[in-house]
Design a protein around this motif. Sequence first.
Motif, PDB file in Angstrom:
ATOM      1  N   ASP A 130      32.204  48.821  31.555  1.00 35.43           N
ATOM      2  CA  ASP A 130      33.422  49.067  32.330  1.00 35.43           C
ATOM      3  C   ASP A 130      33.326  48.447  33.720  1.00 35.43           C
ATOM      4  N   GLU A 138      41.382  43.714  32.993  1.00 32.94           N
ATOM      5  CA  GLU A 138      41.373  44.405  34.282  1.00 32.94           C
ATOM      6  C   GLU A 138      40.215  43.880  35.107  1.00 32.94           C
ATOM      7  N   ARG A 150      37.799  45.179  37.081  1.00 33.86           N
ATOM      8  CA  ARG A 150      37.119  46.408  37.497  1.00 33.86           C
ATOM      9  C   ARG A 150      36.004  46.138  38.488  1.00 33.86           C
TER      10      ARG A 150
END
Length: 180
Positions: free
Chosen positions: A151, A158, A160
Amino acid sequence: MDAMDLARIAELLRVRNGIDARIAAITDRPMTSGHLGEWIASQIFDIDLEPSAAKAAVDGRFRSGALAGRTVNVKWYLKREGLVDVTESADLDYYLVLAGPPGPAVSSRGTVRPWCVTAVYLFDAERLLQQLRAAGVRIGTASSVRAAHWDAAEIWPEDRRGDGVVDASQARQLRLLSEV
Protein backbone atom coordinates in the motif's frame (compact mmCIF):
# COMPACT_ATOMS: atom_id res chain seq x y z
CA MET A 1 -7.21 -37.85 -22.92
CA ASP A 2 -9.58 -35.79 -25.04
CA ALA A 3 -8.09 -35.49 -28.55
CA MET A 4 -10.38 -32.56 -29.38
CA ASP A 5 -9.11 -30.56 -26.40
CA LEU A 6 -5.50 -31.29 -27.39
CA ALA A 7 -6.21 -30.17 -30.97
CA ARG A 8 -7.81 -26.95 -29.68
CA ILE A 9 -4.81 -26.26 -27.44
CA ALA A 10 -2.43 -26.87 -30.37
CA GLU A 11 -4.35 -24.38 -32.53
CA LEU A 12 -4.45 -21.77 -29.76
CA LEU A 13 -0.70 -22.19 -29.22
CA ARG A 14 -0.10 -21.59 -32.95
CA VAL A 15 -2.10 -18.35 -32.69
CA ARG A 16 -0.31 -17.36 -29.48
CA ASN A 17 3.12 -18.08 -31.00
CA GLY A 18 2.23 -15.75 -33.87
CA ILE A 19 1.16 -13.01 -31.45
CA ASP A 20 4.26 -13.55 -29.30
CA ALA A 21 6.47 -13.25 -32.41
CA ARG A 22 4.79 -9.94 -33.31
CA ILE A 23 5.34 -8.61 -29.77
CA ALA A 24 8.97 -9.78 -29.79
CA ALA A 25 9.53 -7.95 -33.08
CA ILE A 26 8.47 -4.70 -31.37
CA THR A 27 10.32 -5.21 -28.05
CA ASP A 28 13.40 -6.94 -29.52
CA ARG A 29 13.23 -9.45 -26.65
CA PRO A 30 11.51 -12.83 -26.21
CA MET A 31 7.87 -12.65 -25.19
CA THR A 32 7.69 -13.29 -21.45
CA SER A 33 6.07 -11.24 -18.70
CA GLY A 34 9.53 -10.27 -17.45
CA HIS A 35 10.84 -9.01 -20.78
CA LEU A 36 7.57 -7.36 -21.77
CA GLY A 37 7.21 -5.74 -18.34
CA GLU A 38 10.70 -4.26 -18.66
CA TRP A 39 9.92 -2.94 -22.13
CA ILE A 40 6.58 -1.44 -21.04
CA ALA A 41 8.19 0.19 -18.00
CA SER A 42 10.99 1.58 -20.17
CA GLN A 43 8.44 3.20 -22.48
CA ILE A 44 6.23 4.68 -19.77
CA PHE A 45 8.84 5.59 -17.14
CA ASP A 46 11.73 6.55 -19.46
CA ILE A 47 14.06 3.78 -18.33
CA ASP A 48 17.27 3.02 -20.19
CA LEU A 49 17.34 -0.78 -20.09
CA GLU A 50 20.57 -2.72 -19.75
CA PRO A 51 21.77 -4.07 -23.12
CA SER A 52 21.73 -7.60 -21.71
CA ALA A 53 18.58 -8.86 -20.00
CA ALA A 54 20.83 -11.28 -18.10
CA LYS A 55 22.45 -8.59 -15.94
CA ALA A 56 21.92 -9.45 -12.28
CA ALA A 57 19.73 -7.25 -10.05
CA VAL A 58 19.54 -4.13 -12.25
CA ASP A 59 17.32 -3.91 -15.35
CA GLY A 60 18.15 -0.29 -16.12
CA ARG A 61 18.26 3.34 -15.01
CA PHE A 62 15.65 6.07 -14.98
CA ARG A 63 16.63 8.64 -17.62
CA SER A 64 14.48 11.54 -16.42
CA GLY A 65 12.33 12.89 -13.63
CA ALA A 66 12.94 12.81 -9.90
CA LEU A 67 14.53 9.34 -10.17
CA ALA A 68 16.95 10.19 -13.02
CA GLY A 69 20.13 8.14 -12.79
CA ARG A 70 18.75 5.72 -10.18
CA THR A 71 18.83 1.99 -10.87
CA VAL A 72 15.69 -0.08 -11.15
CA ASN A 73 14.62 -3.70 -11.25
CA VAL A 74 11.30 -4.08 -13.08
CA LYS A 75 8.81 -6.80 -12.25
CA TRP A 76 5.50 -7.57 -13.92
CA TYR A 77 3.33 -9.91 -11.89
CA LEU A 78 0.15 -10.81 -13.75
CA LYS A 79 -1.51 -11.31 -10.36
CA ARG A 80 -0.55 -9.40 -7.21
CA GLU A 81 -0.09 -12.11 -4.63
CA GLY A 82 2.07 -10.19 -2.15
CA LEU A 83 5.34 -11.70 -3.37
CA VAL A 84 8.39 -9.97 -4.84
CA ASP A 85 11.63 -11.49 -6.13
CA VAL A 86 14.16 -9.60 -3.99
CA THR A 87 17.92 -9.28 -4.34
CA GLU A 88 20.50 -8.19 -1.79
CA SER A 89 22.49 -6.27 -4.40
CA ALA A 90 23.76 -2.89 -3.21
CA ASP A 91 23.64 -1.71 -6.86
CA LEU A 92 19.83 -1.58 -6.87
CA ASP A 93 17.91 1.56 -5.87
CA TYR A 94 14.29 0.68 -6.70
CA TYR A 95 11.86 -2.08 -7.62
CA LEU A 96 9.20 -0.93 -10.06
CA VAL A 97 6.42 -3.49 -9.91
CA LEU A 98 3.63 -3.63 -12.48
CA ALA A 99 0.84 -5.80 -11.15
CA GLY A 100 -2.36 -7.36 -12.35
CA PRO A 101 -5.39 -7.88 -10.15
CA PRO A 102 -4.77 -8.80 -6.51
CA GLY A 103 -5.35 -12.31 -5.30
CA PRO A 104 -4.15 -14.73 -2.65
CA ALA A 105 -1.03 -16.82 -3.22
CA VAL A 106 -2.96 -20.08 -3.39
CA SER A 107 -3.62 -22.69 -6.04
CA SER A 108 -3.95 -21.24 -9.53
CA ARG A 109 -6.24 -24.06 -10.63
CA GLY A 110 -9.32 -22.76 -12.42
CA THR A 111 -8.06 -19.15 -12.52
CA VAL A 112 -6.55 -16.90 -15.17
CA ARG A 113 -3.72 -14.41 -15.07
CA PRO A 114 -4.78 -11.64 -17.43
CA TRP A 115 -2.05 -9.70 -19.22
CA CYS A 116 -2.95 -6.33 -17.72
CA VAL A 117 -1.64 -3.75 -15.27
CA THR A 118 -4.08 -2.69 -12.56
CA ALA A 119 -1.55 -1.07 -10.22
CA VAL A 120 2.09 0.06 -10.11
CA TYR A 121 4.35 0.06 -7.06
CA LEU A 122 7.72 1.70 -6.43
CA PHE A 123 9.71 0.11 -3.61
CA ASP A 124 12.92 1.63 -2.27
CA ALA A 125 15.17 -1.45 -2.52
CA GLU A 126 17.22 -0.77 0.60
CA ARG A 127 14.17 0.06 2.74
CA LEU A 128 12.31 -3.03 1.51
CA LEU A 129 15.30 -5.21 2.33
CA GLN A 130 15.44 -3.74 5.87
CA GLN A 131 11.70 -4.30 6.36
CA LEU A 132 11.90 -7.89 5.19
CA ARG A 133 14.89 -8.66 7.40
CA ALA A 134 13.20 -7.07 10.42
CA ALA A 135 10.15 -9.28 9.80
CA GLY A 136 12.32 -12.39 9.45
CA VAL A 137 11.28 -12.90 5.81
CA ARG A 138 13.48 -15.04 3.57
CA ILE A 139 15.20 -12.88 0.95
CA GLY A 140 15.16 -14.14 -2.64
CA THR A 141 12.61 -15.48 -5.07
CA ALA A 142 9.01 -14.92 -3.96
CA SER A 143 9.76 -13.00 -0.77
CA SER A 144 6.55 -12.24 1.10
CA VAL A 145 5.87 -8.50 1.35
CA ARG A 146 3.27 -7.28 3.84
CA ALA A 147 0.15 -5.59 2.50
CA ALA A 148 1.04 -2.38 4.34
CA HIS A 149 4.31 -2.16 2.40
CA TRP A 150 2.48 -2.72 -0.90
CA ASP A 151 0.00 0.00 0.00
CA ALA A 152 2.76 2.45 0.93
CA ALA A 153 4.60 1.77 -2.34
CA GLU A 154 1.63 2.31 -4.68
CA ILE A 155 2.21 5.03 -7.28
CA TRP A 156 -0.71 4.23 -9.61
CA PRO A 157 -3.72 4.31 -9.77
CA GLU A 158 -3.27 6.08 -6.41
CA ASP A 159 -0.11 7.94 -5.44
CA ARG A 160 0.17 6.62 -1.90
CA ARG A 161 3.87 7.48 -1.77
CA GLY A 162 2.91 11.10 -2.36
CA ASP A 163 5.91 11.93 -4.52
CA GLY A 164 4.15 12.40 -7.87
CA VAL A 165 6.27 9.87 -9.77
CA VAL A 166 3.42 9.20 -12.24
CA ASP A 167 2.37 12.19 -14.33
CA ALA A 168 -0.88 12.57 -16.30
CA SER A 169 0.64 11.21 -19.53
CA GLN A 170 2.01 8.13 -17.78
CA ALA A 171 -1.34 7.57 -16.06
CA ARG A 172 -3.07 7.60 -19.49
CA GLN A 173 -0.57 5.04 -20.80
CA LEU A 174 -1.08 2.81 -17.76
CA ARG A 175 -4.87 3.01 -18.17
CA LEU A 176 -4.43 1.54 -21.69
CA LEU A 177 -2.85 -1.53 -20.07
CA SER A 178 -5.52 -1.80 -17.38
CA GLU A 179 -8.29 -2.04 -19.95
CA VAL A 180 -6.96 -5.00 -21.96
